[in-house]
Design a protein around this motif. Structure first.
Motif, PDB file in Angstrom:
ATOM      1  N   ALA A 101       0.520  12.725  -8.936  1.00 11.07           N
ATOM      2  CA  ALA A 101      -0.845  13.100  -8.631  1.00 11.07           C
ATOM      3  C   ALA A 101      -1.959  12.898  -9.435  1.00 11.07           C
ATOM      4  CB  ALA A 101      -0.656  14.639  -8.554  1.00 11.07           C
ATOM      5  N   ALA A 102      -1.360  12.402 -10.799  1.00 12.83           N
ATOM      6  CA  ALA A 102      -2.360  12.100 -11.810  1.00 12.83           C
ATOM      7  C   ALA A 102      -2.940  10.724 -11.903  1.00 12.83           C
ATOM      8  CB  ALA A 102      -1.672  12.417 -13.236  1.00 12.83           C
ATOM      9  N   THR A 103      -2.251   9.883 -11.102  1.00 11.87           N
ATOM     10  CA  THR A 103      -2.856   8.363 -11.158  1.00 11.87           C
ATOM     11  C   THR A 103      -2.442   7.617  -9.845  1.00 11.87           C
ATOM     12  OG1 THR A 103      -2.949   6.362 -12.288  1.00 11.87           O
ATOM     13  CG2 THR A 103      -0.901   7.477 -12.327  1.00 11.87           C
ATOM     14  N   GLY A 104      -3.281   6.764  -9.504  1.00 10.78           N
ATOM     15  CA  GLY A 104      -3.075   5.914  -8.317  1.00 10.78           C
ATOM     16  C   GLY A 104      -1.784   5.022  -8.517  1.00 10.78           C
ATOM     17  N   VAL A 105      -0.893   5.146  -7.573  1.00  7.70           N
ATOM     18  CA  VAL A 105       0.351   4.217  -7.883  1.00  7.70           C
ATOM     19  C   VAL A 105       0.602   3.563  -6.612  1.00  7.70           C
ATOM     20  CG1 VAL A 105       2.913   4.240  -8.133  1.00  7.70           C
ATOM     21  CG2 VAL A 105       1.266   5.784  -9.592  1.00  7.70           C
ATOM     22  N   ASP A 106       1.004   2.110  -6.461  1.00  6.63           N
ATOM     23  CA  ASP A 106       1.333   1.375  -5.343  1.00  6.63           C
ATOM     24  C   ASP A 106       2.805   1.193  -5.105  1.00  6.63           C
ATOM     25  OD1 ASP A 106      -1.417   0.457  -5.060  1.00  6.63           O
ATOM     26  OD2 ASP A 106      -1.233  -0.587  -6.790  1.00  6.63           O
ATOM     27  N   VAL A 107       3.554   1.067  -6.144  1.00  7.48           N
ATOM     28  CA  VAL A 107       4.915   1.100  -6.133  1.00  7.48           C
ATOM     29  C   VAL A 107       5.701   2.045  -7.278  1.00  7.48           C
ATOM     30  CG1 VAL A 107       7.057  -0.362  -6.154  1.00  7.48           C
ATOM     31  CG2 VAL A 107       4.876  -1.139  -5.387  1.00  7.48           C
ATOM     32  N   VAL A 108       6.726   2.584  -6.805  1.00 11.01           N
ATOM     33  CA  VAL A 108       7.679   3.553  -7.706  1.00 11.01           C
ATOM     34  C   VAL A 108       8.861   2.752  -7.746  1.00 11.01           C
ATOM     35  CG1 VAL A 108       8.786   5.592  -8.420  1.00 11.01           C
ATOM     36  CG2 VAL A 108       6.661   5.826  -7.085  1.00 11.01           C
ATOM     37  N   VAL A 109       9.184   2.239  -9.392  1.00 12.55           N
ATOM     38  CA  VAL A 109      10.615   1.807  -9.453  1.00 12.55           C
ATOM     39  C   VAL A 109      11.643   2.911  -9.962  1.00 12.55           C
ATOM     40  CG1 VAL A 109      11.780  -0.004 -10.763  1.00 12.55           C
ATOM     41  CG2 VAL A 109       9.275  -0.574 -10.066  1.00 12.55           C
ATOM     42  N   MET A 110      12.351   3.389  -9.098  1.00 12.41           N
ATOM     43  CA  MET A 110      13.208   4.405  -9.535  1.00 12.41           C
ATOM     44  C   MET A 110      14.505   4.302  -9.793  1.00 12.41           C
ATOM     45  SD  MET A 110      12.778   7.913  -8.870  1.00 12.41           S
ATOM     46  CE  MET A 110      11.659   8.263  -7.497  1.00 12.41           C
ATOM     47  N   ARG A 113       9.267 -10.455  -7.314  1.00 10.17           N
ATOM     48  CA  ARG A 113       9.234 -10.615  -6.102  1.00 10.17           C
ATOM     49  C   ARG A 113       9.514  -9.416  -5.351  1.00 10.17           C
ATOM     50  NH1 ARG A 113      11.850 -15.843  -6.824  1.00 10.17           N
ATOM     51  NH2 ARG A 113      13.830 -14.862  -6.387  1.00 10.17           N
ATOM     52  N   ALA A 114      10.271  -8.510  -5.797  1.00  3.57           N
ATOM     53  CA  ALA A 114      10.522  -7.236  -4.950  1.00  3.57           C
ATOM     54  C   ALA A 114       9.572  -6.284  -4.858  1.00  3.57           C
ATOM     55  CB  ALA A 114      11.768  -6.589  -5.592  1.00  3.57           C
ATOM     56  N   VAL A 115       9.180  -6.067  -6.374  1.00  2.00           N
ATOM     57  CA  VAL A 115       7.951  -5.218  -6.674  1.00  2.00           C
ATOM     58  C   VAL A 115       6.728  -5.651  -5.528  1.00  2.00           C
ATOM     59  CG1 VAL A 115       6.106  -4.286  -8.034  1.00  2.00           C
ATOM     60  CG2 VAL A 115       8.498  -4.490  -8.955  1.00  2.00           C
ATOM     61  N   ARG A 116       6.123  -6.999  -5.750  1.00  2.00           N
ATOM     62  CA  ARG A 116       5.393  -7.523  -4.948  1.00  2.00           C
ATOM     63  C   ARG A 116       5.263  -7.372  -3.386  1.00  2.00           C
ATOM     64  NH1 ARG A 116       4.184 -13.002  -8.261  1.00  2.00           N
ATOM     65  NH2 ARG A 116       2.556 -12.360  -9.874  1.00  2.00           N
ATOM     66  N   ALA A 117       6.645  -7.549  -2.889  1.00  2.98           N
ATOM     67  CA  ALA A 117       7.076  -7.322  -1.480  1.00  2.98           C
ATOM     68  C   ALA A 117       6.806  -5.815  -1.095  1.00  2.98           C
ATOM     69  CB  ALA A 117       8.372  -7.686  -1.367  1.00  2.98           C
ATOM     70  N   VAL A 118       7.252  -4.896  -1.898  1.00  2.00           N
ATOM     71  CA  VAL A 118       7.222  -3.522  -1.339  1.00  2.00           C
ATOM     72  C   VAL A 118       5.482  -2.974  -1.565  1.00  2.00           C
ATOM     73  CG1 VAL A 118       7.749  -1.373  -2.203  1.00  2.00           C
ATOM     74  CG2 VAL A 118       9.542  -2.809  -2.285  1.00  2.00           C
ATOM     75  N   ALA A 119       4.819  -3.596  -2.538  1.00  2.00           N
ATOM     76  CA  ALA A 119       3.378  -3.230  -2.571  1.00  2.00           C
ATOM     77  C   ALA A 119       2.712  -3.863  -1.209  1.00  2.00           C
ATOM     78  CB  ALA A 119       3.010  -3.846  -4.048  1.00  2.00           C
TER      79      ALA A 119
END
Length: 494
Positions: free
Chosen positions: A48-57, A114-120
């Motif tokens: 809620a506080a900031t814009g996020v494209d991907v969460v690495v969890m 590559r994974a973060v880019r693909a998910v984004a």
């Protein structure tokens, strides 16, 4: 926010892990760490506080774990699960909760990027063989039935596309297998998502396993629909056989064997790929677990070996060791009478070399084709650990060398159209392979498709710059100059 930046939220209860992730996902590579959370309970406020494209969890956290945190996000932001594969049920749970992919903590840094880019970009990042395994484990422990509407809503062609996606094929591979364009595949997938109420490709894979469209055995097809030769099951033969040129699989005769969890499979691979060699416990632990050894230490090895012996032993066999022996120095795999696809690969490669030396180029091409048909995906797909990763790289390079040899031979035979068709599909999977790009350009040039050849150079140059920060090598530049010169001076001889 700068255009093209990918904003990432890191969620892990270990500061050391978050620090490592920060070092990998650097701003100069287009990533911005938008925030960090030490527990899943902090995620909603951070989003809620900031814009996020991907969460690495991370999946294992003390208070609110990764599954519950993913469920609370509700699909509003794509989640890439971070796991050690200690527990199949955790991974199955996070996929059902809405994660669009997962990655091992001991994966190479390039895979995480590559994974973060693909998910984004809206794609899934998962391995069908591993997904099949974890969902099978989940169903054994759960009374839940398949979720979602029945697959009867789909047309036969849409069912073919869903089956292929469930087996882990990319859009390019599906297009090649079904002889349609990638745009057509994307259209089919969009309709599948809409008809079945699926949010993304990861949900489609889960759906495919849940409804029996693909089987839980490494994504094998369960009906008589045609499949590409590269992913077809091998023909039944007597004895014990192993396949590592794709997801790790084993058969006794025509019966597939359940090799257990992925770490157990990785341990088996570390032995099978070194037949007759004694491998010490410390080397096995390092090769399979890397920098994150199991909590039980070396005590896990006898447990895994016992399970493997049990599943590999022939019916009625009474020998205590089966094909895995115990010596004073460690464990040793007895490869006598055991078939493995890497041995067949080496033989076909040697046959191709002998045929080429004898001047029989057509026979050499046939041997290369047979060798390439042994691959049915990424070698040792989904298996964790440094040993598997090293073998994966080695075998992938061998596959690329075969593609290159086959294309060179076909060019010498004047089979330009065949080279153009095959390498166009290959480069969709391996866009950074400069020798293949140069050969594709030569084939296109020979068939008069010079503009397409120049476009191949441009795409390869852009990917090299974006992914590796380098310029094309001399061979590719020389090929480009030759094509451009022919365009500018079409009547100039040679």
């Amino acid at each position: 926010m700068t255009a093209g930046e990918i904003r990432v939220l890191l969620v892990d209860d270990q500061e050391l892990v978050r620090s490592g992730l920060r070092r990998i996902l650097r701003r100069r590579d287009g990533f911005v760490i938008a925030g960090e959370c030490a527990d899943g309970a902090e995620v909603p406020a951070a989003l809620a506080a900031t814009g996020v494209d991907v969460v690495v969890m991370d999946l294992r956290m003390k208070h609110v774990d990764g599954i519950e945190a993913t469920r609370r996000i509700g699909g509003r932001t794509p989640v890439l699960a971070l796991t050690t594969f200690d527990d199949d049920e955790l991974l199955a749970g996070v996929l059902r909760a809405g994660a669009v992919g997962y990655i091992l903590k001991d994966s190479p840094a390039e895979d995480l990027i590559r994974a973060v880019r693909a998910v984004a970009a809206g794609d899934a990042w998962l391995d069908a063989a591993v997904t099949a395994r974890v969902l099978t484990t989940y169903r054994r422990a759960s009374a839940e039935g398949p979720a979602g509407p029945p697959p009867g809503l789909l047309t036969p062609r849409e069912l073919d596309v869903l089956r292929a996606a469930g087996r882990g094929l990319t859009n390019a591979e599906i297009a090649a297998a079904l002889v349609v364009s990638e745009l057509t595949v994307k259209s089919h997938l969009s309709r599948i998502f809409a008809k079945l109420g699926l949010r993304d490709r990861a949900a489609a894979v889960v759906y495919a396993f849940d409804h029996g469209i693909v089987s839980p055995r490494a994504g094998a097809v369960v009906d008589d629909a045609p499949v590409p030769p590269s992913v077809a099951e091998p023909a039944p033969v007597p004895g014990l056989r192993f396949s590592v040129l794709g997801p790790m699989r084993a058969w006794r005769g025509g019966t597939p064997l359940d090799l257990g969890p992925v770490r157990q499979q990785a341990l088996l691979a570390a032995l099978v790929l070194r037949p007759g060699v004694t491998v010490g416990p410390g080397e096995l632990l390092d090769g399979v677990w890397g920098m994150e050894p199991p909590g039980t230490g070396g005590r896990v090895l006898p447990v895994y070996v016992h399970r493997l012996r049990k599943c590999l032993r022939a019916p009625g066999e009474r020998t205590p060791d089966s094909v895995i022996g115990r010596t004073r120095g460690g464990y040793r795999f007895d490869g006598a009478g055991v078939r493995i696809d890497t041995a067949r690969l080496a033989q076909l490669d040697a046959d191709a070399g002998a045929a080429e030396e004898a001047g029989d180029l057509a026979a050499a091409v046939s041997s290369c084709s047979a060798a390439l048909a042994l691959f049915h995906g990424e070698p040792l797909a989904g298996l964790p650990g440094p040993f598997a990763e090293g073998q994966r790289l080695r075998l992938s390079e061998r596959r690329c060398a075969l593609w290159t040899r086959k294309a060179r031979l076909q060019l010498r035979l004047g089979r330009y159209a065949a080279v153009a068709d095959e390498l166009s599909a290959v480069l969709a999977l391996e866009p950074l392979r400069e020798p293949l790009a140069a050969l594709l350009m030569r084939a296109l040039q020979a068939t008069g498709r010079r503009a397409e050849a120049i476009a191949v150079y441009g795409r390869t140059r852009d990917r090299l710059a974006a992914d590796l920060g380098v310029e094309p090598g001399e061979e590719l530049r020389r090929t480009h100059r030759a094509v451009v010169d022919e365009v500018l001076h079409p009547d100039f001889p040679g």
